[in-house]
Write a protein that holds these residues in place. Structure first.
Motif, PDB file in Angstrom:
ATOM      1  N   UNK A   1       0.821  -1.208   0.000  1.00  0.00           N
ATOM      2  CA  UNK A   1       0.000   0.000   0.000  1.00  0.00           C
ATOM      3  C   UNK A   1       0.857   1.261   0.000  1.00  0.00           C
ATOM      4  N   UNK A   2       1.882   1.274   0.849  1.00  0.00           N
ATOM      5  CA  UNK A   2       2.743   2.451   0.934  1.00  0.00           C
ATOM      6  C   UNK A   2       3.573   2.615  -0.335  1.00  0.00           C
ATOM      7  N   UNK A   3       3.973   1.508  -0.948  1.00  0.00           N
ATOM      8  CA  UNK A   3       4.725   1.592  -2.205  1.00  0.00           C
ATOM      9  C   UNK A   3       3.894   2.284  -3.277  1.00  0.00           C
ATOM     10  N   UNK A   4       2.648   1.870  -3.419  1.00  0.00           N
ATOM     11  CA  UNK A   4       1.777   2.483  -4.420  1.00  0.00           C
ATOM     12  C   UNK A   4       1.612   3.975  -4.163  1.00  0.00           C
ATOM     13  N   UNK A   5       1.367   4.347  -2.901  1.00  0.00           N
ATOM     14  CA  UNK A   5       1.175   5.760  -2.565  1.00  0.00           C
ATOM     15  C   UNK A   5       2.421   6.577  -2.875  1.00  0.00           C
ATOM     16  N   UNK A   6       3.585   6.046  -2.559  1.00  0.00           N
ATOM     17  CA  UNK A   6       4.832   6.767  -2.815  1.00  0.00           C
ATOM     18  C   UNK A   6       5.122   6.884  -4.303  1.00  0.00           C
ATOM     19  N   UNK A   7       4.802   5.851  -5.070  1.00  0.00           N
ATOM     20  CA  UNK A   7       5.019   5.918  -6.521  1.00  0.00           C
ATOM     21  C   UNK A   7       4.115   6.968  -7.147  1.00  0.00           C
ATOM     22  N   UNK A   8       2.850   6.989  -6.770  1.00  0.00           N
ATOM     23  CA  UNK A   8       1.926   7.981  -7.333  1.00  0.00           C
ATOM     24  C   UNK A   8       2.382   9.395  -6.996  1.00  0.00           C
ATOM     25  N   UNK A   9       2.878   9.586  -5.787  1.00  0.00           N
ATOM     26  CA  UNK A   9       3.396  10.899  -5.403  1.00  0.00           C
ATOM     27  C   UNK A   9       4.603  11.274  -6.251  1.00  0.00           C
ATOM     28  N   UNK A  10       5.483  10.315  -6.508  1.00  0.00           N
ATOM     29  CA  UNK A  10       6.668  10.571  -7.327  1.00  0.00           C
ATOM     30  C   UNK A  10       6.287  10.889  -8.768  1.00  0.00           C
ATOM     31  N   UNK A  11       5.325  10.141  -9.308  1.00  0.00           N
ATOM     32  CA  UNK A  11       4.892  10.378 -10.690  1.00  0.00           C
ATOM     33  C   UNK A  11       4.261  11.757 -10.825  1.00  0.00           C
ATOM     34  N   UNK A  12       3.461  12.155  -9.856  1.00  0.00           N
ATOM     35  CA  UNK A  12       2.840  13.480  -9.909  1.00  0.00           C
ATOM     36  C   UNK A  12       3.871  14.595  -9.854  1.00  0.00           C
ATOM     37  N   UNK A  13       4.980  14.350  -9.166  1.00  0.00           N
ATOM     38  CA  UNK A  13       6.034  15.361  -9.053  1.00  0.00           C
ATOM     39  C   UNK A  13       6.963  15.374 -10.258  1.00  0.00           C
ATOM     40  N   UNK A  14       6.910  14.334 -11.083  1.00  0.00           N
ATOM     41  CA  UNK A  14       7.794  14.234 -12.248  1.00  0.00           C
ATOM     42  C   UNK A  14       6.966  13.884 -13.476  1.00  0.00           C
ATOM     43  N   UNK A  15       6.004  14.756 -13.790  1.00  0.00           N
ATOM     44  CA  UNK A  15       4.997  14.441 -14.802  1.00  0.00           C
ATOM     45  C   UNK A  15       5.588  14.153 -16.176  1.00  0.00           C
ATOM     46  N   UNK A  16       6.656  14.841 -16.545  1.00  0.00           N
ATOM     47  CA  UNK A  16       7.184  14.700 -17.897  1.00  0.00           C
ATOM     48  C   UNK A  16       8.348  13.718 -17.987  1.00  0.00           C
ATOM     49  N   UNK A  17       8.660  13.051 -16.881  1.00  0.00           N
ATOM     50  CA  UNK A  17       9.857  12.219 -16.848  1.00  0.00           C
ATOM     51  C   UNK A  17       9.537  10.766 -17.172  1.00  0.00           C
ATOM     52  N   UNK A  18      10.460  10.111 -17.859  1.00  0.00           N
ATOM     53  CA  UNK A  18      10.340   8.680 -18.101  1.00  0.00           C
ATOM     54  C   UNK A  18      10.572   7.939 -16.796  1.00  0.00           C
ATOM     55  N   UNK A  19       9.922   6.792 -16.641  1.00  0.00           N
ATOM     56  CA  UNK A  19      10.064   6.021 -15.419  1.00  0.00           C
ATOM     57  C   UNK A  19       9.923   4.544 -15.733  1.00  0.00           C
ATOM     58  N   UNK A  20      10.420   3.719 -14.811  1.00  0.00           N
ATOM     59  CA  UNK A  20      10.374   2.274 -15.016  1.00  0.00           C
ATOM     60  C   UNK A  20       9.909   1.581 -13.750  1.00  0.00           C
ATOM     61  N   UNK A  21       9.265   0.431 -13.940  1.00  0.00           N
ATOM     62  CA  UNK A  21       8.803  -0.390 -12.830  1.00  0.00           C
ATOM     63  C   UNK A  21       9.429  -1.774 -12.948  1.00  0.00           C
ATOM     64  N   UNK A  22       9.912  -2.295 -11.826  1.00  0.00           N
ATOM     65  CA  UNK A  22      10.552  -3.605 -11.809  1.00  0.00           C
ATOM     66  C   UNK A  22       9.865  -4.485 -10.775  1.00  0.00           C
ATOM     67  N   UNK A  23       9.649  -5.744 -11.138  1.00  0.00           N
ATOM     68  CA  UNK A  23       9.239  -6.752 -10.157  1.00  0.00           C
ATOM     69  C   UNK A  23      10.313  -7.836 -10.127  1.00  0.00           C
ATOM     70  N   UNK A  24      10.830  -8.111  -8.942  1.00  0.00           N
ATOM     71  CA  UNK A  24      11.819  -9.168  -8.742  1.00  0.00           C
ATOM     72  C   UNK A  24      11.134 -10.378  -8.098  1.00  0.00           C
ATOM     73  N   UNK A  25      11.596 -11.575  -8.465  1.00  0.00           N
ATOM     74  CA  UNK A  25      11.111 -12.795  -7.821  1.00  0.00           C
ATOM     75  C   UNK A  25      12.317 -13.684  -7.517  1.00  0.00           C
ATOM     76  N   UNK A  26      12.475 -14.048  -6.237  1.00  0.00           N
ATOM     77  CA  UNK A  26      13.601 -14.897  -5.842  1.00  0.00           C
ATOM     78  C   UNK A  26      13.357 -16.315  -6.358  1.00  0.00           C
ATOM     79  N   UNK A  27      14.272 -16.800  -7.170  1.00  0.00           N
ATOM     80  CA  UNK A  27      14.087 -18.097  -7.821  1.00  0.00           C
ATOM     81  C   UNK A  27      14.140 -19.234  -6.802  1.00  0.00           C
ATOM     82  N   UNK A  28      13.198 -20.168  -6.934  1.00  0.00           N
ATOM     83  CA  UNK A  28      13.203 -21.370  -6.099  1.00  0.00           C
ATOM     84  C   UNK A  28      13.099 -21.107  -4.619  1.00  0.00           C
ATOM     85  N   UNK A  29      12.384 -20.069  -4.236  1.00  0.00           N
ATOM     86  CA  UNK A  29      12.378 -19.694  -2.821  1.00  0.00           C
ATOM     87  C   UNK A  29      11.702 -20.745  -1.949  1.00  0.00           C
ATOM     88  N   UNK A  30      10.683 -21.408  -2.449  1.00  0.00           N
ATOM     89  CA  UNK A  30      10.022 -22.447  -1.652  1.00  0.00           C
ATOM     90  C   UNK A  30      11.008 -23.537  -1.266  1.00  0.00           C
TER      91      UNK A  30
END
Length: 314
Positions: A157-186
C-alpha cells in the motif's frame, strides 16, 4: 464588605497566582513587541530552548528558529497581526513549528499565540510546548504502518502511494517499474528452514536498498516478490540498475550450519515507461508479464518491455 470591595481585595492575590503560574508552568511563555524583540519569557522557555536565565530578553525572536523558516514564520506572524482573531494555534494538522535550541539542535513545537498589550504597547504572547516526543511517536507509528516488518521496505500500500506521489512530481519524466522474484524460494524454506528463508529475504532487501538512488522507491510486494520504481532514468540505465542488483544477490554466499555454501538467483521483469505519465496498474501488469516471461524462459534473467502509450495516473 461590599461586593466591589471584595473583588478589589482579590486583585493582588490574583496577580500572585498568575505570576506563580507563569513562572512554574511547564509550558514556555514568551512575549514579543511589535518589532519581534523578546520582552518576556519564563523559565520553561529558557529550559525548552537551552538558554540561561535572562539571556533571551531583548533578543530577536529569530534566535529561537532555524534560519530556513524565518521567512515563513514572519508571514505567519504578519498574517495573525493583520487578522481579527485574538488567539491562534500555529502550525497545521500535518506539520508543526520547528524551533532551534541554543546548541543548534531542532525541536518540534506546539504554539498558541495571542494579542495583548503591555504598558500601552502592543505585544504578542506565545504559549509554547515541546512536542518532539509526540512527533517522534507519530512518525514511528506511520513508519510501522507503511513498512514490511521483515524486509524493512515499504509494504504494498505504501509503495503504491509513494510511486503515485513521485509520478505526480515528475509528470514529464520517463520512469520504469521492476518486479523481482527470488528463484526457487520455496525450496529454500523446505531445505534450509524458514529462518534461512527469512535471511534470504533480508539479504535481498539490503542489496536492493543499497543499490538504488534516494529518489528510487523500493518495496516488498509480497512473499518473495519485490518491486522497484525508477523515476527519471533512461531505459539503458534502468536495465543496468536491475542487472547490478541481480548480480550482487547471485554473488552473495549463504552459510548455514550443516550445509555447504549456497547461492541463489533472482528473476526480474522490467516495464519501461517512455512517455511521461503511465498508469500505475498498467506498469505493474507489464512488469509482472515480463517477470512471467523471465520465469518461463528459465529464470535467473531479466526481461524488459517498453510501454509506448500514455495514460492518466490512477
Amino acid at each position: 464588605m461590599t461586593k466591589r470591595a471584595s473583588i478589589a481585595s482579590l486583585i493582588p492575590a490574583s496577580q500572585d497566582i498568575y505570576r506563580k503560574i507563569v513562572f512554574e508552568i511547564a509550558d514556555g511563555i514568551i512575549g514579543i513587541d511589535d518589532h519581534g524583540i523578546i520582552r518576556l519569557c519564563n523559565p520553561a522557555t529558557e529550559s525548552i530552548f537551552g538558554w540561561q536565565t535572562g539571556e533571551l530578553l531583548d533578543k530577536p525572536l529569530e534566535v529561537l528558529l532555524p534560519e530556513r523558516v524565518h521567512g515563513f514564520h514572519q508571514k505567519l506572524v504578519a498574517g495573525f497581526q493583520a487578522g481579527n482573531t485574538e488567539a491562534r494555534y500555529m502550525g497545521q494538522r500535518s506539520t508543526t513549528i520547528v524551533g532551534r535550541r541554543l546548541d543548534g539542535t531542532e525541536i518540534n513545537l506546539g504554539i498558541t499565540i495571542l494579542r495583548t498589550s503591555a504598558a500601552g504597547s502592543p505585544m504578542m504572547v506565545a504559549v509554547i510546548r515541546d512536542i518532539s516526543d509526540h512527533v517522534r511517536y507519530q512518525n514511528d507509528l506511520k513508519r510501522l504502518a507503511e513498512t514490511d516488518s521483515l524486509s524493512g521496505l515499504l509494504n504494498r500500500r505504501a509503495f503504491r502511494a509513494n510511486v503515485l506521489q513521485s509520478v505526480n512530481a515528475n509528470a514529464a519524466a520517463a520512469s520504469s517499474m521492476v518486479i523481482f522474484d527470488l528463484d526457487g524460494f520455496k525450496a529454500v524454506n523446505d531445505r534450509f528452514g524458514h529462518d534461512a528463508g527469512d535471511e534470504v529475504i533480508i539479504c535481498f532487501s539490503e542489496i536492493l536498498r543499497n543499490s538504488i538512488r534516494g529518489s528510487d522507491i523500493a518495496g516488498r510486494w509480497g512473499g518473495e516478490e519485490f518491486v522497484l520504481f525508477l523515476p527519471n532514468l533512461k531505459s539503458k540505465d534502468a536495465v543496468a540498475v536491475v542487472e547490478r542488483i541481480r548480480a550482487n544477490f547471485t554473488r552473495f554466499d549463504f552459510n548455514w550450519a550443516g550445509h555447504p555454501t549456497a547461492n541463489f538467483t533472482v528473476s526480474a521483469g522490467l516495464a519501461i515507461g517512455t512517455s511521461g505519465y503511465v498508469d500505475f496498474s498498467d506498469m505493474i501488469a507489464s512488469a509482472d508479464k515480463a517477470l512471467y516471461d523471465a520465469k518461463r524462459g528459465g529464470r535467473d534473467q531479466l526481461v524488459s518491455t517498453e510501454m509506448q502509450h500514455e495514460a492518466l495516473v490512477s
